[in-house]
Design a protein around this motif. Structure first.
Motif, mmCIF file in Angstrom:
data_model
loop_
_atom_site.group_PDB
_atom_site.id
_atom_site.type_symbol
_atom_site.label_atom_id
_atom_site.label_comp_id
_atom_site.label_asym_id
_atom_site.label_seq_id
_atom_site.Cartn_x
_atom_site.Cartn_y
_atom_site.Cartn_z
ATOM 1 N N LYS A 196 0.859 -1.178 0.000
ATOM 2 C CA LYS A 196 0.000 0.000 0.000
ATOM 3 C C LYS A 196 0.899 1.233 0.000
ATOM 4 N N VAL A 197 0.576 2.190 -0.874
ATOM 5 C CA VAL A 197 1.429 3.364 -1.044
ATOM 6 C C VAL A 197 0.588 4.619 -0.813
ATOM 7 N N PHE A 198 1.133 5.531 -0.032
ATOM 8 C CA PHE A 198 0.496 6.825 0.204
ATOM 9 C C PHE A 198 1.386 7.920 -0.383
ATOM 10 N N LEU A 199 0.804 8.757 -1.221
ATOM 11 C CA LEU A 199 1.492 9.940 -1.708
ATOM 12 C C LEU A 199 0.732 11.155 -1.188
ATOM 13 N N GLU A 200 1.463 12.023 -0.493
ATOM 14 C CA GLU A 200 0.805 13.153 0.153
ATOM 15 C C GLU A 200 1.173 14.459 -0.553
ATOM 16 N N CYS A 201 0.203 15.371 -0.560
ATOM 17 C CA CYS A 201 0.381 16.667 -1.214
ATOM 18 C C CYS A 201 -0.255 17.740 -0.347
ATOM 19 N N VAL A 202 0.486 18.829 -0.131
ATOM 20 C CA VAL A 202 -0.025 19.947 0.656
ATOM 21 C C VAL A 202 0.196 21.235 -0.122
ATOM 22 N N GLN A 203 -0.839 22.091 -0.166
ATOM 23 C CA GLN A 203 -0.697 23.404 -0.805
ATOM 24 C C GLN A 203 -1.013 24.498 0.211
ATOM 25 N N SER B 222 -7.046 5.479 -5.153
ATOM 26 C CA SER B 222 -8.079 6.184 -4.412
ATOM 27 C C SER B 222 -7.461 7.458 -3.857
ATOM 28 N N VAL B 223 -8.295 8.357 -3.369
ATOM 29 C CA VAL B 223 -7.803 9.633 -2.850
ATOM 30 C C VAL B 223 -8.542 9.980 -1.568
ATOM 31 N N SER B 224 -7.955 10.920 -0.857
ATOM 32 C CA SER B 224 -8.559 11.411 0.379
ATOM 33 C C SER B 224 -8.287 12.896 0.492
ATOM 34 N N ARG B 225 -9.319 13.656 0.839
ATOM 35 C CA ARG B 225 -9.149 15.082 1.092
ATOM 36 C C ARG B 225 -9.961 15.444 2.336
ATOM 37 N N ILE C 104 -3.704 7.282 -2.898
ATOM 38 C CA ILE C 104 -3.457 5.974 -2.286
ATOM 39 C C ILE C 104 -3.473 4.893 -3.359
ATOM 40 N N LEU C 105 -2.422 4.085 -3.352
ATOM 41 C CA LEU C 105 -2.380 2.887 -4.186
ATOM 42 C C LEU C 105 -2.606 1.718 -3.238
ATOM 43 N N GLU C 106 -3.787 1.115 -3.299
ATOM 44 C CA GLU C 106 -4.150 0.073 -2.332
ATOM 45 C C GLU C 106 -3.224 -1.138 -2.419
ATOM 46 N N SER C 107 -2.868 -1.522 -3.615
ATOM 47 C CA SER C 107 -1.994 -2.683 -3.833
ATOM 48 C C SER C 107 -1.156 -2.375 -5.071
ATOM 49 N N ALA C 108 0.047 -1.857 -4.831
ATOM 50 C CA ALA C 108 0.864 -1.364 -5.936
ATOM 51 C C ALA C 108 1.200 -2.469 -6.934
ATOM 52 N N SER C 109 1.207 -2.073 -8.199
ATOM 53 C CA SER C 109 1.602 -3.000 -9.261
ATOM 54 C C SER C 109 2.681 -2.347 -10.106
ATOM 55 N N THR C 110 3.418 -3.171 -10.845
ATOM 56 C CA THR C 110 4.558 -2.645 -11.618
ATOM 57 C C THR C 110 4.114 -1.621 -12.657
#
Lengths: 114, 113
Positions: free
Chosen positions: A18-25, A65-68, A77-83
């Motif tokens: 599972k991968v989380f990428l975060e962004c803040v402005q 998926s995303v969250s705000r 969010i990548l629930e189950s990362a793939s190549t």
């Protein structure tokens, strides 16, 4: 003078993680976006959000998926990362209202999935 | 057929040359036209923004929009090595909440000293 901050510049993950990428402005923008950028394919929109807790699918939402929860923060969010999710991920934000949708981008997060 | 077509290059020019970058598009509803510049390993940054048809000049950069031909251009005069980057065109219509940008795939430019 950084306005859109992506927390991770380079990530290496394994298939299935599972991968989380975060962004803040910090510009009080209403709109936030996640794109992926691949050679020859340009920028493709994954998800966007026009308001807190609001999200809409872009052109390629499958596998993401995303969250705000707060106006300034938009997570991918990548629930189950793939190549095939190895890519450069770009977060962007813009003002709402009339007129052009001029985006301010972050520096990008380069994700490698092994 | 893609909604926005952009020659990917790569394009190499000598320092001081005039550079012409172009995009064509098929959606006649597009009204806002932008050029973004992206340096290697960085995010895109807005370079020029125009509304509808016409020209806009900013220093060494000129953006042109011809809506009748569905064609936009970016000209760089007296090009410099610091102009070496990928240039992305982007455009949008104005239709309620669907004000998303459609990007071209980018043209990679190298200006040789």
């Amino acid at each position: 003078d950084v306005k859109v901050t992506q927390s991770s510049r380079y990530l290496v993950k394994r298939t299935g993680e599972k991968v989380f990428l975060e962004c803040v402005q910090d510009m009080d923008h209403e709109n936030m976006f996640w794109y992926r950028q691949d050679p020859g394919l340009g920028l493709r929109l994954i998800y966007f959000s026009y308001d807190v807790k609001m999200k809409e699918k872009g052109d390629i939402p499958e596998g993401y998926s995303v969250s705000r929860e707060k106006k300034e923060r938009f997570s991918l969010i990548l629930e189950s990362a793939s190549t095939n999710q190895t890519s450069m991920y770009l977060c962007a934000s813009s003002f709402g209202g009339a007129g052009a949708n001029v985006l301010t981008f972050g520096a990008g997060s380069r994700l490698t999935v092994l | 057929q893609k909604e926005v077509e952009q020659d990917p290059g790569p394009l190499s020019v000598p320092e001081g040359a005039i550079v012409s970058l172009n995009c064509t598009y098929s959606n006649s509803a597009f009204q806002y036209f932008m050029w973004y510049r992206q340096y290697s390993r960085k995010g895109p940054e807005l370079l020029m923004y125009t509304y509808s048809s016409g020209n806009k000049e900013d220093g060494r950069f000129t953006a042109q929009v011809d809506k009748s031909s569905k064609y936009i251009s970016l000209f760089i005069r007296d090009s410099q090595p610091s102009d070496s980057a990928t240039y992305l065109c982007a455009m949008s219509s104005f239709s309620g909440s669907a004000r998303q940008l459609t990007f071209g795939s980018g043209t990679q430019l190298t200006v040789l000293p």
